[in-house]
Design a protein around this motif. Structure first.
Motif, PDB file in Angstrom:
ATOM      1  N   ILE A 691       0.810  -1.212   0.000  1.00  0.00           N
ATOM      2  CA  ILE A 691       0.000   0.000   0.000  1.00  0.00           C
ATOM      3  C   ILE A 691       0.848   1.270   0.000  1.00  0.00           C
ATOM      4  O   ILE A 691       0.675   2.143  -0.841  1.00  0.00           O
ATOM      5  N   ARG A 692       1.799   1.379   0.931  1.00  0.00           N
ATOM      6  CA  ARG A 692       2.592   2.612   1.002  1.00  0.00           C
ATOM      7  C   ARG A 692       3.933   2.327   1.667  1.00  0.00           C
ATOM      8  O   ARG A 692       4.036   1.478   2.550  1.00  0.00           O
ATOM      9  N   LYS A 776      -2.003  11.419   4.541  1.00  0.00           N
ATOM     10  CA  LYS A 776      -1.923  10.251   3.657  1.00  0.00           C
ATOM     11  C   LYS A 776      -1.742   8.968   4.461  1.00  0.00           C
ATOM     12  O   LYS A 776      -2.391   7.955   4.197  1.00  0.00           O
ATOM     13  N   TRP A 777      -0.836   9.008   5.416  1.00  0.00           N
ATOM     14  CA  TRP A 777      -0.595   7.806   6.232  1.00  0.00           C
ATOM     15  C   TRP A 777      -1.853   7.421   7.018  1.00  0.00           C
ATOM     16  O   TRP A 777      -2.228   6.243   7.076  1.00  0.00           O
ATOM     17  N   ASP A 780      -4.589   5.994   4.618  1.00  0.00           N
ATOM     18  CA  ASP A 780      -4.262   4.657   4.114  1.00  0.00           C
ATOM     19  C   ASP A 780      -4.296   3.614   5.232  1.00  0.00           C
ATOM     20  O   ASP A 780      -4.755   2.489   5.028  1.00  0.00           O
ATOM     21  N   SER A 852       6.966   9.846   1.327  1.00  0.00           N
ATOM     22  CA  SER A 852       6.406   8.499   1.147  1.00  0.00           C
ATOM     23  C   SER A 852       5.814   8.362  -0.242  1.00  0.00           C
ATOM     24  O   SER A 852       5.531   9.348  -0.918  1.00  0.00           O
ATOM     25  N   SER A 854       2.936   5.790  -2.472  1.00  0.00           N
ATOM     26  CA  SER A 854       1.915   4.737  -2.410  1.00  0.00           C
ATOM     27  C   SER A 854       1.924   3.916  -3.688  1.00  0.00           C
ATOM     28  O   SER A 854       2.565   4.284  -4.666  1.00  0.00           O
ATOM     29  N   SER A 856      -0.521   3.609  -5.686  1.00  0.00           N
ATOM     30  CA  SER A 856      -1.144   4.398  -6.756  1.00  0.00           C
ATOM     31  C   SER A 856      -0.142   5.370  -7.371  1.00  0.00           C
ATOM     32  O   SER A 856      -0.198   5.661  -8.562  1.00  0.00           O
ATOM     33  N   ASP A 857       0.781   5.880  -6.534  1.00  0.00           N
ATOM     34  CA  ASP A 857       1.841   6.739  -7.072  1.00  0.00           C
ATOM     35  C   ASP A 857       2.699   5.958  -8.065  1.00  0.00           C
ATOM     36  O   ASP A 857       3.085   6.474  -9.123  1.00  0.00           O
ATOM     37  N   SER A 966      -3.247   9.710  -2.490  1.00  0.00           N
ATOM     38  CA  SER A 966      -3.336   8.558  -1.602  1.00  0.00           C
ATOM     39  C   SER A 966      -3.946   7.401  -2.357  1.00  0.00           C
ATOM     40  O   SER A 966      -4.692   7.572  -3.310  1.00  0.00           O
ATOM     41  N   LEU A 967      -3.638   6.196  -1.931  1.00  0.00           N
ATOM     42  CA  LEU A 967      -4.093   5.007  -2.650  1.00  0.00           C
ATOM     43  C   LEU A 967      -5.568   4.738  -2.472  1.00  0.00           C
ATOM     44  O   LEU A 967      -6.297   4.478  -3.410  1.00  0.00           O
TER      45      LEU A 967
END
Length: 980
Positions: A691-692, A776-777, A780, A852, A854, A856-857, A966-967
């Motif tokens: 995920i991240r 974001k953290w 997620d 960080s 993710s 998705s990034d 974010s994912l």
């Protein structure tokens, strides 16, 4: 014993052309003024005194060489190459006519007197033996000059078949090369005396008309244009060998850089298992998957055994030169008797030759173009141009890189000690450490000391090329396709060679891997050639009169997107390939070692299994580019319908493979982390999703300490930089997500961007580098916790009990933190020293940039891959340097040209900001963007508004936290634009 059979096995190794054909040009074996008796007298005494050999150069001048009577072919080759100071000598050979009047190559390893009955009465001639597919691979201007002379010879002798228009275009460049700029009287006089084409009279006016357009073109540029045009012709570097198939149908055989080419078909080297001959029969044994198990051998009948053996030797040499990385070892001779030919290629391979020229730093002395009278009306080679002009590579001074914006190989020769020169001790430049002064791009390769300057005449240059946005979108297809093909070669060429050399890969996996990726690679080679040719027509590089229908790309895309459907089966097998490769590296120790060593090679600039995802990811690129084209065109545009149909075709294939791609990208990331993390096993467990990953600061008794966190669908890992030979991260804690609670706690601990993680085992407090990172953290983590509630039992089974137990003992936390603090200090030192480690992976960049990334990034970065030429501004000067730049995996990779096999430097973009220059930057040029991270500032210039916008777009998507999403939770417009 019967006829000796010659056999050659075509190894499954990394990816020739000129052949000894039946062509009689007529030879006088006597020198002018020499009598038969004097010639016989010289020949009769020659064995005691030695040999006097006559060699005709590519400029038709003849030289004599005195050799010992027992000299071998290599001795004569060495003498010829030494006398003309030829550095890239392995592309060339010496040929002579045998008793059957066929041109054959002089073998280096055999005595001359064993190959030629009367060597002193035989004319040898220097010729190009191996024609590379791209003249840009030739690094020396002198080499390109000799190649252009070979093209001239082939035109005169009628071997280079082409249309009259193309022949006239080639001849016009040759005239420019010989006499300089157009002059009506001089042109007619030159063409009257010199024959360049078999039917020159018919096209003389056309030659002169085209020559008029070459004003100001230097000899070096002219040579390159000749090669650029010639390489696209079907007969480039090819000589046909007449034969017949089993049914008696006459057929022509030829060998080229890519493989064996009967006139009706082409068999790539990867499809050929074995080549052999027996008497007059030439046999090609194919891999079963090519024609099926019952049709795996093709047989051709040639005119004689000698002709058959000549062709077989040519095939052996071409395969070795173009396909192998290292020179093949000779067979050990049998003690009593042997059956079969012992012939092997004895020179350097193309790869060895390129590396040798690039790394050795050899310098040419000035050389002279024979019989050349250059008139340059717009620029001269010197203030005082003699009638016999010397073409000099002034190796004592830095040379300017050509500032043409086209993506074809550049006409100006590159100085091997220019701004991007490689040295044997060079290690790829990566990010600098915190507190260090050097910038990521201030390597020995990309600094400005003694480098070239581009004195720009950009405006004039741009006027020569199309300005339509559709052209630049089409050009993006070309530039990214070049990078994609290079990426495939990491597997098909480089990795294949590595595993074969060490015999490290099981046969089943070998077949599975390469039988899937080789056909894809060959398809895209052809596709790239089509796009390149269309862009050349669009730009007017191939023919100045071509307009209209060729200023489009939709028809090329539609044809190839339809053809790509046939490869869906191969692409669907990539899941199996990736899984089996991972299993085998765990099971076979030798393969694991080769795999790890290969990933440290400069050519493997990304994790190895990343390259296996490229074919499916490329479909997504085609879809996005075609969408941009369709959006740009009006529905009534002549290219719109083809682009729309092509988009429909590729979207259909992409939809079929979308779920597979998501699964593969996740598996690839898990395997990459498995190799880079110490203290965790079975990270690639089924149903686990990444995920991240990113840097957070963990609150301890000693204060905030830097940690690297990894969030998965079932657990959260935290690690620190360990003192290891490869700078891997050491796992300190593993927290299951089931039952976990996450809360903001800035007020409680008086620490900015702080939040608390409550788990069943323990509670930890962490702080992010910014509010955006913290959000974001938390988002997620909360979404992952909700998802994990559905699979509690699986999550418990996948956790490592030892890590859970250890992290549950609070007394161990103090010692762990003290140990980690030591790790932090020593890891800084180790990273400085261990330059062999690839430190531009996302986890290392996140660690140093306090950010960080993710999943998705990662997916977004894959979609936004881009490549092309950019101009980079030198610091504290007005000079600009031209570089081939590739954006992928949150990083810019810098190359000298697009032909280079590996990047010279890299610039990880996480944490950078991208903007246009301000007034204080004092840059008054169009299409310039500015990259900045703390004190590191770089300026790059694109060639058009479209390419400028594309570079800004993709870099923004990767650089700053605000540019990434974010994912698990979709963001609103404000958040996506960096709100808060």
């Amino acid at each position: 014993m019967g006829e000796i059979e010659g056999t050659y096995r075509s190894l499954q190794t990394p990816a020739g052309t000129r052949l000894g054909a039946q062509y009689n040009t007529g030879i006088s074996t006597l020198e002018p003024g020499q009598s038969l008796s004097s010639a016989m007298g010289a020949g009769g005494k020659g064995h005691s005194r030695g040999l006097q050999i006559r060699v005709q150069g590519l400029d038709d001048a003849q030289e004599f060489y005195d050799l010992e009577s027992k000299a071998d072919g290599q001795t004569l080759h060495n003498e010829v190459f030494r006398r003309i100071n030829l550095i890239e000598s392995d592309y060339f050979g010496l040929e002579f006519q045998n008793l059957q009047m066929n041109w054959v190559w002089l073998e280096p390893t055999k005595l001359i007197v064993k190959q030629v009955r009367r060597p002193m009465n035989t004319l040898f001639r220097l010729s190009v033996k191996f024609f590379p597919p791209d003249p840009g691979q030739l690094q020396e201007e002198f080499t390109r000059y000799l190649f252009s002379l070979q093209i001239k010879r082939d035109l005169i002798e009628g071997r280079l078949n082409c249309t009259e228009n193309t022949a006239a275009l080639l001849a016009s460049h040759l005239v420019q090369s010989e006499i300089g700029d157009f002059d009506d009287i001089a042109d007619r006089e030159f063409l009257k005396i010199n024959k360049l084409l078999p039917h020159q009279e018919r096209v003389q006016e056309k030659i002169m008309e085209i020559h008029r357009r070459h004003i100001g073109q230097t000899p070096a540029e002219t040579d390159f244009q000749v090669l650029e045009i010639a390489r696209k012709l079907e007969m480039y570097g090819v000589r046909f060998h007449p034969a017949a198939d089993r049914e008696g149908t006459k057929i022509n055989l030829a060998v080229a850089h890519m493989g064996l080419a009967p006139k009706i078909n082409t068999f790539n080297w990867s499809k050929i298992r074995k080549l052999s001959f027996k008497r007059k029969r030439f046999l090609i044994k194919l891999h079963p998957e090519v024609h099926g198990p019952h049709q795996d051998t093709l047989e051709f009948l040639m005119g004689s055994r000698d002709q058959c053996k000549i062709f077989w030797k040519n095939c052996v040499e071409h395969h070795s030169f173009f396909r192998l990385l290292d020179q093949p070892q000779p067979k050990t001779k049998a003690v009593f008797f042997s059956r079969g030919s012992s012939f092997r290629y004895s020179g350097r391979t193309q790869k060895q030759l390129v590396d040798y020229v690039r790394d050795s730093g050899l310098r040419r002395t000035p050389y002279q173009r024979r019989n050349s009278k250059i008139r340059m009306s717009t620029r001269s080679l010197a203030s005082d141009v003699p009638k016999q002009v010397s073409r000099v590579l002034d190796q004592g001074h830095s040379q300017s890189l050509d500032n043409s914006a086209t993506d074809s190989p550049q006409p100006s020769p590159f100085n091997t000690q220019g701004p991007l020169c490689l040295s044997p001790s060079f290690q790829m430049s990566t990010l600098s450490l915190p507190g260090q002064a050097p910038s990521p791009l201030q390597s020995p390769i990309l600094n400005e000391v003694g480098t070239a300057r581009l004195e720009e005449d950009e405006e004039g240059r741009r006027k020569r090329y199309p300005t339509d946005k559709a052209y630049f979108i089409a050009k993006e297809i070309l530039t990214t396709e070049r990078t994609y093909l290079k990426d495939l070669e990491v597997i098909t060429v480089w990795f294949r060679s590595a595993v074969i050399k060490e015999n490290a890969m099981p046969e089943g996996l070998m077949t599975l891997l390469f039988s899937n990726i080789d056909p894809i690679y060959e398809f895209h080679r052809g596709f790239l050639k089509e796009i390149d040719q269309r862009l050349a027509l669009w730009e007017g590089r191939s023919n100045a009169h071509v307009k209209g229908d060729y200023q489009r790309i939709g028809d090329v895309m539609l044809h190839n997107m339809c053809a790509l459907k046939e490869f869906t089966g191969y692409l669907q097998k990539h899941d199996e390939v990736l899984t089996e490769l991972e299993k085998s590296t765990k099971r076979v120790k030798k393969l694991e070692t080769v795999y790890k060593e290969f990933e440290l090679q400069k050519v493997c600039y990304l994790p190895l299994n990343t390259f296996l995802l490229k074919p499916i990811q490329r479909l997504m690129h085609y879809k996005l580019i075609l969408e941009r084209l369709c959006k740009h065109y009006a529905p009534q545009h002549r290219d719109y319908d083809d682009c729309k149909e092509a988009l429909k075709e590729v979207a259909e294939i992409a939809a079929q493979l979308q779920s597979s791609l998501i699964r593969l990208e996740n598996f690839q990331k898990l395997t990459e982390l498995q190799r880079d993390l110490i203290g965790i096993e079975n990270l690639t467990a089924p149903e686990r999703e990444f995920i991240r990953e990113g840097c957070l600061y963990k609150l301890t008794k000693k204060g905030l300490q830097q940690r690297m966190f990894f969030l998965f669908s079932d657990m959260l890992l935290y690690t620190s930089k360990g003192v290891t030979a490869t700078n891997q991260f050491k796992v300190h804690g593993q927290l299951p997500l089931h039952g976990m609670i996450v809360e903001e706690s800035e007020n409680e601990w008086s620490v900015p961007h702080c939040f608390t993680i409550y788990s069943a085992q323990r509670t930890i407090v962490v702080a992010a580098s910014s509010k955006v990172e913290m959000n974001k953290w938390i988002e997620d983590l909360n979404m992952a916790i909700d998802m994990s509630k559905k699979c509690q039992e699986k999550s418990d089974l996948l956790l490592d009990p030892s890590l859970c137990d250890r992290s549950n003992r609070s007394s161990d936390e103090v010692s762990l933190e003290q140990e980690s603090e030591d790790d932090m200090n020593s890891s800084r030192c180790s990273l400085e020293k261990q330059s062999h480690h690839r430190a531009n992976t996302t986890m290392h960049v996140c660690w140093h940039r306090n950010t960080s990334v993710s999943m998705s990034d990662h997916s977004l970065a894959v979609e936004n891959q881009l490549s092309g030429y950019l101009l980079r501004k030198f610091k504290n000067s007005n000079g600009w340097q031209k570089l081939w730049v590739v954006f992928t995996n949150f990083c810019l990779f810098f190359y000298k040209t697009h032909q280079d096999d590996f990047p010279l430097a890299s610039l990880p973009l996480l944490g950078y900001t991208v903007s246009t220059p301000g007034e204080s930057d004092s840059i008054h040029k169009e299409y310039v963007f500015k990259l900045q991270f703390k004190s590191h500032v770089y300026f790059f210039r694109a060639e058009s508004e479209y390419t400028f916008e594309r570079w800004m777009e993709v870099i923004k998507s990767a650089a700053s936290s605000a540019g990434r999403m974010s994912l698990l939770v979709p963001k609103g417009p404000a958040e996506m634009n960096g709100g808060s």
